[in-house]
Enzyme design. Structure first.
Site, PDB file in Angstrom:
ATOM      1  N   GLY A 247       0.293  29.833 -34.969  1.00  0.00           N
ATOM      2  CA  GLY A 247      -0.567  29.285 -36.008  1.00  0.00           C
ATOM      3  C   GLY A 247      -1.525  28.191 -35.596  1.00  0.00           C
ATOM      4  N   GLU A 289       4.634  30.678 -30.356  1.00  0.00           N
ATOM      5  CA  GLU A 289       4.078  32.033 -30.429  1.00  0.00           C
ATOM      6  C   GLU A 289       2.586  32.035 -30.762  1.00  0.00           C
ATOM      7  OE1 GLU A 289       6.575  33.638 -33.589  1.00  0.00           O
ATOM      8  OE2 GLU A 289       7.911  34.462 -32.091  1.00  0.00           O
ATOM      9  N   PRO A 290       1.745  31.560 -29.868  1.00  0.00           N
ATOM     10  CA  PRO A 290       0.315  31.532 -30.177  1.00  0.00           C
ATOM     11  C   PRO A 290      -0.321  32.915 -30.069  1.00  0.00           C
ATOM     12  CG  PRO A 290       0.696  30.748 -27.940  1.00  0.00           C
ATOM     13  CD  PRO A 290       2.056  31.028 -28.533  1.00  0.00           C
ATOM     14  N   GLY A 291      -1.148  33.249 -31.032  1.00  0.00           N
ATOM     15  CA  GLY A 291      -1.939  34.476 -30.964  1.00  0.00           C
ATOM     16  C   GLY A 291      -3.406  34.072 -30.902  1.00  0.00           C
ATOM     17  N   ARG A 292      -3.886  33.610 -32.048  1.00  0.00           N
ATOM     18  CA  ARG A 292      -5.283  33.201 -32.180  1.00  0.00           C
ATOM     19  C   ARG A 292      -5.718  32.204 -31.104  1.00  0.00           C
ATOM     20  NH1 ARG A 292      -7.713  33.402 -37.066  1.00  0.00           N
ATOM     21  NH2 ARG A 292      -5.683  33.331 -38.103  1.00  0.00           N
ATOM     22  N   ARG A 329     -12.614  39.962 -41.135  1.00  0.00           N
ATOM     23  CA  ARG A 329     -12.208  38.623 -41.562  1.00  0.00           C
ATOM     24  C   ARG A 329     -13.155  37.958 -42.559  1.00  0.00           C
ATOM     25  NH1 ARG A 329     -11.723  34.779 -38.472  1.00  0.00           N
ATOM     26  NH2 ARG A 329      -9.931  33.792 -39.440  1.00  0.00           N
ATOM     27  N   CYS A 360     -21.104  50.603 -46.606  1.00  0.00           N
ATOM     28  CA  CYS A 360     -21.543  50.752 -47.981  1.00  0.00           C
ATOM     29  C   CYS A 360     -20.678  49.916 -48.913  1.00  0.00           C
ATOM     30  CB  CYS A 360     -21.491  52.219 -48.370  1.00  0.00           C
ATOM     31  SG  CYS A 360     -22.659  53.158 -47.402  1.00  0.00           S
ATOM     32  N   GLU A 361     -20.769  48.611 -48.733  1.00  0.00           N
ATOM     33  CA  GLU A 361     -20.051  47.635 -49.557  1.00  0.00           C
ATOM     34  C   GLU A 361     -20.934  46.400 -49.610  1.00  0.00           C
ATOM     35  OE1 GLU A 361     -16.808  47.707 -50.815  1.00  0.00           O
ATOM     36  OE2 GLU A 361     -16.470  49.727 -50.037  1.00  0.00           O
ATOM     37  N   TYR A 389      -7.785  39.023 -34.145  1.00  0.00           N
ATOM     38  CA  TYR A 389      -7.845  39.687 -35.442  1.00  0.00           C
ATOM     39  C   TYR A 389      -9.214  40.318 -35.703  1.00  0.00           C
ATOM     40  CZ  TYR A 389      -3.644  36.867 -35.682  1.00  0.00           C
ATOM     41  OH  TYR A 389      -2.438  36.291 -35.375  1.00  0.00           O
TER      42      TYR A 389
HETATM   43  C1  LIG Z   1       0.922  36.020 -36.767  1.00  0.00           C
HETATM   44  C2  LIG Z   1       2.116  35.425 -36.152  1.00  0.00           C
HETATM   45  C3  LIG Z   1       1.981  34.591 -35.038  1.00  0.00           C
HETATM   46  C4  LIG Z   1       0.655  34.207 -34.457  1.00  0.00           C
HETATM   47  O1  LIG Z   1      -0.132  33.469 -35.318  1.00  0.00           O
HETATM   48  P1  LIG Z   1      -1.522  32.839 -34.789  1.00  0.00           P
HETATM   49  O2  LIG Z   1      -2.081  32.168 -35.976  1.00  0.00           O
HETATM   50  O3  LIG Z   1      -2.360  33.977 -34.324  1.00  0.00           O
HETATM   51  O4  LIG Z   1      -1.172  31.907 -33.677  1.00  0.00           O
HETATM   52  C5  LIG Z   1       3.134  34.108 -34.460  1.00  0.00           C
HETATM   53  N1  LIG Z   1       4.363  34.422 -34.945  1.00  0.00           N
HETATM   54  C6  LIG Z   1       4.509  35.214 -36.020  1.00  0.00           C
HETATM   55  C7  LIG Z   1       5.877  35.535 -36.500  1.00  0.00           C
HETATM   56  C8  LIG Z   1       3.410  35.746 -36.662  1.00  0.00           C
HETATM   57  O5  LIG Z   1       3.572  36.528 -37.730  1.00  0.00           O
END
Ligand SMILES: *Cc1c(COP(=O)(O)O)cnc(C)c1O
Length: 432
Positions: A247, A289-292, A329, A360-361, A389
């Site tokens: 997050g 758990e970084p994604g973004r 997004r 078409c939106e 994302y």
């Molecule tokens: C989506 C998610 C993440 C990653 O969130 P980011 O905002 O992309 O860092 C980590 N852990 C869990 C369980 C998630 O659902």
């Protein structure tokens, strides 16, 4: 537009990873996702360093849902991260990439029987168990397969964080996890020893996404560490691993002021040390758990500008050859982005325009009222920070084909996902 990572300007042209946007357009066509590999690898290295992976045996698990081509799985393996998956499809992708399965965490609030069987068979390192139903299923599947599965319990800690603020409530309205407030977790803990094929080793929580403030994480740490102590005292279970979720917020536009990875990690780690000392427990292995915050700034999308409609005293619509199909997004949650004209960098900005997609939106608008240079049909428009994302949420609405993804590094480009073809669109159809 803020220049991210390896972006640079030569003449009036934008370069990423040493490759010019005109060359990218000519070679791969548009729309095109451009992946700045050096930036992404640097983010991985920052997390490994500042989350103390080597000193403290902590773990950084990349949240695959942000962007998960096989190429990315391999990069994540090379950088020494773990990987989160949330579905059978992600699990399959990660497996096919050759990723070490013991470093995979399997999330999800409604894993199907097939997905659970697949995860157990493939030897996923940790299941993050969300609820009782899953716990029962997992036990019976492991029993059949004669396997012991290590798990975390997903907890709903009662913290909900959004971009600029967060709330703490006793009972939170969430589809995820065992609630602390209603006794669900206590129940599960009391019964866990009956589940003979299950080994509870950790706790997990995830409090939101695009969070700039470290305070909610510090509160989360407090709650989780106290829970570790309580579980030891009340149930005699050693919780050795605590997963704090993802997050961490990133820069999209000028209103975003993210902390650095270093600042975030150091504050969290210090808080864990302090709390553990206070309540007199040993410091568990930590997982983040970084994604973004690994991939968002590392991706950009280049488009070709098509029609330009000047509606006097209202606005000017600049339409591009992509839109909500490659970046949902803005339509989905009013996400903001910056853009620039990649072939006219350094030229004065004197036009306020709205960037529209080709679907078409009416809601297919990528950016509303943005300042750009003089813009003409045929220009290359670049939107930055589309790495998370974007591709992973792309669709074929209007039977629009998915763009290609190209990685750029040290002056070279490499195709990592092909552009879809019209034939691809029909591959599932049974016409007679
Ligand atoms: C989506 C998610 C993440 C990653 O969130 P980011 O905002 O992309 O860092 C980590 N852990 C869990 C369980 C998630 O659902």
């Amino acid at each position: 537009m803020k220049l991210q990572g390896t972006m640079s300007v030569k003449g009036n042209e934008l370069y990423i990873g040493g490759v010019g946007c005109k060359e990218l357009r000519d070679k791969y066509k548009t729309p095109l996702y451009v992946f700045d590999e050096e930036l992404v690898r640097n983010n991985c290295k920052e997390y490994i360093k500042h989350f103390k992976v080597n000193e403290n045996k902590n773990r950084v698990a990349y949240a695959g849902k942000a962007f998960l081509p096989i190429y990315m799985c391999k990069l994540i393996a090379e950088e020494g991260l773990y990987l989160d998956v949330v579905s059978g499809g992600e699990l399959f992708t990660v497996y096919k990439s050759g990723f070490p399965m013991e470093k995979v965490l399997f999330h999800g609030n409604n894993k199907t029987i097939d997905e659970i069987e697949m995860g157990v068979s493939l030897g996923v390192g940790r299941f993050v168990v969300d609820n009782y139903y899953e716990l029962e299923l997992l036990q019976s599947i492991c029993e059949q397969k004669n396997k012991i599965q290590s798990i975390y319990f997903r907890i709903t800690p009662g913290i909900e964080a959004h971009t600029h603020d967060y709330i703490q409530t006793g009972q939170i309205d969430s589809k995820f996890g065992f609630a602390l407030s209603n006794g669900d977790l206590q129940d599960a803990l009391e019964n866990i020893k009956k589940y003979e094929n299950i080994n509870l080793v950790g706790l997990h929580a995830h409090i939101g996404s695009q969070i700039f403030d470290v305070a909610p994480y510090l509160d989360e740490v407090e709650i989780m560490m106290n829970l570790v102590k309580e579980i030891k005292q009340q149930h005699d279970i050693n919780i050795e691993e605590v997963d704090l979720g993802g997050g961490v917020g990133v820069y999209y536009t000028e209103s975003d002021e993210p902390k650095t990875i270093k600042e975030f990690c150091s504050e969290i780690i210090k808080k864990v040390d302090d709390v553990c000392k206070d309540i007199n427990i040993s410091v568990p292995i930590l997982i983040i758990e970084p994604g973004r915050s690994i991939v968002a700034n590392g991706g950009s999308t280049i488009y070709t500008v098509g029609s330009i409609k000047d509606i006097k005293d209202v606005r000017t619509y600049v339409s591009v050859d992509g839109g909500m199909t490659d970046n949902i997004r803005p339509s989905l949650y009013q996400a903001g982005y910056e853009c620039s004209i990649a072939n006219k960098m350094g030229i004065d900005k004197n036009n306020k325009v709205t960037i529209a997609g080709k679907c078409c939106e009416s809601g297919d608008i990528l950016i509303t009222d943005v300042d750009v240079m003089d813009i003409e049909s045929g220009d290359i428009l670049i939107m930055s920070s589309t790495g998370a994302y974007g591709y992973s949420m792309s669709s074929n609405y209007n039977k629009i084909i998915k763009p290609a993804v190209v990685s750029v590094k040290d002056g070279k480009s490499k195709l990592i996902c092909k552009r879809e073809s019209f034939e691809d669109l029909l591959r599932l159809e049974i016409a007679d």
